[in-house]
Design a protein around this motif. Structure first.
Motif, PDB file in Angstrom:
ATOM      1  N   PRO A 172       1.331  -1.265   0.384  1.00  0.00           N
ATOM      2  CA  PRO A 172      -0.039  -0.004  -0.282  1.00  0.00           C
ATOM      3  C   PRO A 172       0.543   1.809  -0.139  1.00  0.00           C
ATOM      4  O   PRO A 172       2.139   1.390   0.922  1.00  0.00           O
ATOM      5  CB  PRO A 172      -0.567   0.074   1.231  1.00  0.00           C
ATOM      6  N   HIS A 173       0.487   2.304  -0.892  1.00  0.00           N
ATOM      7  CA  HIS A 173       1.166   3.417  -0.582  1.00  0.00           C
ATOM      8  C   HIS A 173       1.876   3.864  -1.672  1.00  0.00           C
ATOM      9  O   HIS A 173       3.234   4.263  -1.557  1.00  0.00           O
ATOM     10  CB  HIS A 173       1.318   4.509   0.562  1.00  0.00           C
ATOM     11  N   GLN A 174       2.971   2.084  -2.011  1.00  0.00           N
ATOM     12  CA  GLN A 174       4.289   2.021  -3.305  1.00  0.00           C
ATOM     13  C   GLN A 174       3.726   3.064  -4.465  1.00  0.00           C
ATOM     14  O   GLN A 174       3.126   2.668  -4.449  1.00  0.00           O
ATOM     15  CB  GLN A 174       4.406   1.067  -3.017  1.00  0.00           C
ATOM     16  N   GLN A 175       4.872   3.755  -4.998  1.00  0.00           N
ATOM     17  CA  GLN A 175       4.890   4.484  -5.611  1.00  0.00           C
ATOM     18  C   GLN A 175       4.821   4.219  -7.035  1.00  0.00           C
ATOM     19  O   GLN A 175       4.692   4.558  -8.460  1.00  0.00           O
ATOM     20  CB  GLN A 175       5.000   5.910  -5.449  1.00  0.00           C
ATOM     21  N   ALA A 176       6.503   2.812  -7.258  1.00  0.00           N
ATOM     22  CA  ALA A 176       6.440   2.585  -8.003  1.00  0.00           C
ATOM     23  C   ALA A 176       6.803   1.031  -8.072  1.00  0.00           C
ATOM     24  O   ALA A 176       6.628   0.411  -6.997  1.00  0.00           O
ATOM     25  CB  ALA A 176       8.244   3.326  -8.945  1.00  0.00           C
ATOM     26  N   THR A 177       6.847   0.600  -8.890  1.00  0.00           N
ATOM     27  CA  THR A 177       7.588  -1.328  -9.813  1.00  0.00           C
ATOM     28  C   THR A 177       7.680  -1.356 -10.577  1.00  0.00           C
ATOM     29  O   THR A 177       7.796  -0.810 -11.821  1.00  0.00           O
ATOM     30  CB  THR A 177       5.689  -2.285  -9.278  1.00  0.00           C
ATOM     31  N   GLY A 178       8.311  -2.480 -11.640  1.00  0.00           N
ATOM     32  CA  GLY A 178       8.573  -2.984 -11.806  1.00  0.00           C
ATOM     33  C   GLY A 178       7.889  -4.068 -12.488  1.00  0.00           C
ATOM     34  O   GLY A 178       7.165  -4.964 -12.359  1.00  0.00           O
ATOM     35  N   ALA A 179       8.266  -3.946 -14.138  1.00  0.00           N
ATOM     36  CA  ALA A 179       7.374  -4.872 -15.129  1.00  0.00           C
ATOM     37  C   ALA A 179       8.515  -5.614 -15.909  1.00  0.00           C
ATOM     38  O   ALA A 179       9.248  -5.072 -16.122  1.00  0.00           O
ATOM     39  CB  ALA A 179       6.534  -4.635 -15.997  1.00  0.00           C
ATOM     40  N   PHE A 180       8.656  -6.860 -16.091  1.00  0.00           N
ATOM     41  CA  PHE A 180       9.905  -7.656 -16.893  1.00  0.00           C
ATOM     42  C   PHE A 180       9.157  -8.536 -17.719  1.00  0.00           C
ATOM     43  O   PHE A 180       7.481  -8.619 -18.097  1.00  0.00           O
ATOM     44  CB  PHE A 180      10.519  -7.886 -15.440  1.00  0.00           C
ATOM     45  N   MET A 181       9.848  -8.900 -19.195  1.00  0.00           N
ATOM     46  CA  MET A 181       9.334  -9.856 -20.072  1.00  0.00           C
ATOM     47  C   MET A 181      10.287 -10.275 -21.179  1.00  0.00           C
ATOM     48  O   MET A 181      12.157  -9.567 -20.733  1.00  0.00           O
ATOM     49  CB  MET A 181       8.401  -8.870 -20.763  1.00  0.00           C
ATOM     50  N   VAL A 182       9.913 -10.892 -22.022  1.00  0.00           N
ATOM     51  CA  VAL A 182      11.605 -11.432 -22.999  1.00  0.00           C
ATOM     52  C   VAL A 182      10.376 -11.080 -24.153  1.00  0.00           C
ATOM     53  O   VAL A 182       9.867 -11.076 -24.366  1.00  0.00           O
ATOM     54  CB  VAL A 182      11.679 -12.393 -22.753  1.00  0.00           C
ATOM     55  N   LEU A 183      10.921  -9.631 -25.378  1.00  0.00           N
ATOM     56  CA  LEU A 183      10.521  -9.682 -26.337  1.00  0.00           C
ATOM     57  C   LEU A 183      11.881  -9.929 -27.489  1.00  0.00           C
ATOM     58  O   LEU A 183      13.118 -10.049 -27.156  1.00  0.00           O
ATOM     59  CB  LEU A 183      11.136  -7.820 -26.732  1.00  0.00           C
ATOM     60  N   THR A 184      11.242 -11.116 -28.435  1.00  0.00           N
ATOM     61  CA  THR A 184      11.039 -12.102 -30.186  1.00  0.00           C
ATOM     62  C   THR A 184      10.994 -10.857 -30.514  1.00  0.00           C
ATOM     63  O   THR A 184      10.104 -11.755 -30.811  1.00  0.00           O
ATOM     64  CB  THR A 184      11.318 -13.138 -29.240  1.00  0.00           C
ATOM     65  N   ALA A 185      11.904 -10.039 -31.564  1.00  0.00           N
ATOM     66  CA  ALA A 185      10.785 -10.133 -32.857  1.00  0.00           C
ATOM     67  C   ALA A 185      11.376 -10.973 -33.855  1.00  0.00           C
ATOM     68  O   ALA A 185      12.838 -10.802 -34.080  1.00  0.00           O
ATOM     69  CB  ALA A 185      11.410  -8.374 -33.508  1.00  0.00           C
ATOM     70  N   SER A 186      11.015 -10.400 -34.974  1.00  0.00           N
ATOM     71  CA  SER A 186      10.567 -11.303 -36.337  1.00  0.00           C
ATOM     72  C   SER A 186      11.762 -10.555 -36.944  1.00  0.00           C
ATOM     73  O   SER A 186      12.271 -10.745 -38.300  1.00  0.00           O
ATOM     74  CB  SER A 186       9.784 -11.855 -36.855  1.00  0.00           C
TER      75      SER A 186
END
Length: 161
Positions: A40-54
């Motif tokens: 609660p009240h935390q102002q930021a977090t992270g998002a993570f993933m793997v991207l592969t482009a053709s």
């Protein structure tokens, strides 16, 4: 009665040439997307993933309704001091997976509107630009994992002051 096939052959040749002139749509896949839960009240977090482009492309933007500001950041180490800086784009070389993880490049969701809770999903809109400047957007639903979640080899913040 003789029927000429010339007009048909010309028509088929024109259709074939037209097909070659149309740009091939760059295809980028997203895998292993997730967002770290917040308290609660935390102002930021992270998002993570793997991207592969053709095709050679780059990630040029990320947006999400859960945060006021969304940026791609790069984590750096200068001696024992961790730092983060925004990057304008992430290169996506054709066919090579690019990992956005807690230990390097990652997405920062800042100015969170509400707590990001484990078990929910965070919508992310990624903007990918190919080498010709053509942009496409990808809609991703990233599951929220616990605060303690790490990708790959666990990164320990205990040594940081």
């Amino acid at each position: 009665m003789a029927i000429s096939l010339q007009p048909l052959k010309r028509g088929l040749a024109a259709v074939a040439l037209l097909g070659m002139a149309l740009p091939a749509l760059a295809d980028t896949t997203v895998s292993d997307a997730w967002v770290r839960a917040s308290v609660p009240h935390q102002q930021a977090t992270g998002a993570f993933m793997v991207l592969t482009a053709s095709t050679d492309s780059k990630l040029v933007g990320v947006a999400s309704p859960v945060a006021k500001t969304v940026q791609v950041h790069e984590m750096t180490m200068n001696g024992d001091v961790m730092g983060m800086r925004e990057v304008n784009a992430v290169e996506l070389p054709a066919g090579k997976p690019v990992s956005l993880d807690p230990n390097g490049l990652h997405v920062m969701l800042m100015g969170l509107h509400d707590q990001v809770k484990e078990g929910t999903q965070v919508p992310l809109t990624l903007t990918i630009e190919d080498a010709k400047g053509v942009k496409q957007t990808l809609e991703v639903q990233a599951p929220v994992k616990p605060l303690t979640a790490e990708a790959g080899a666990g990164h320990d913040h205990a040594h940081m002051h």
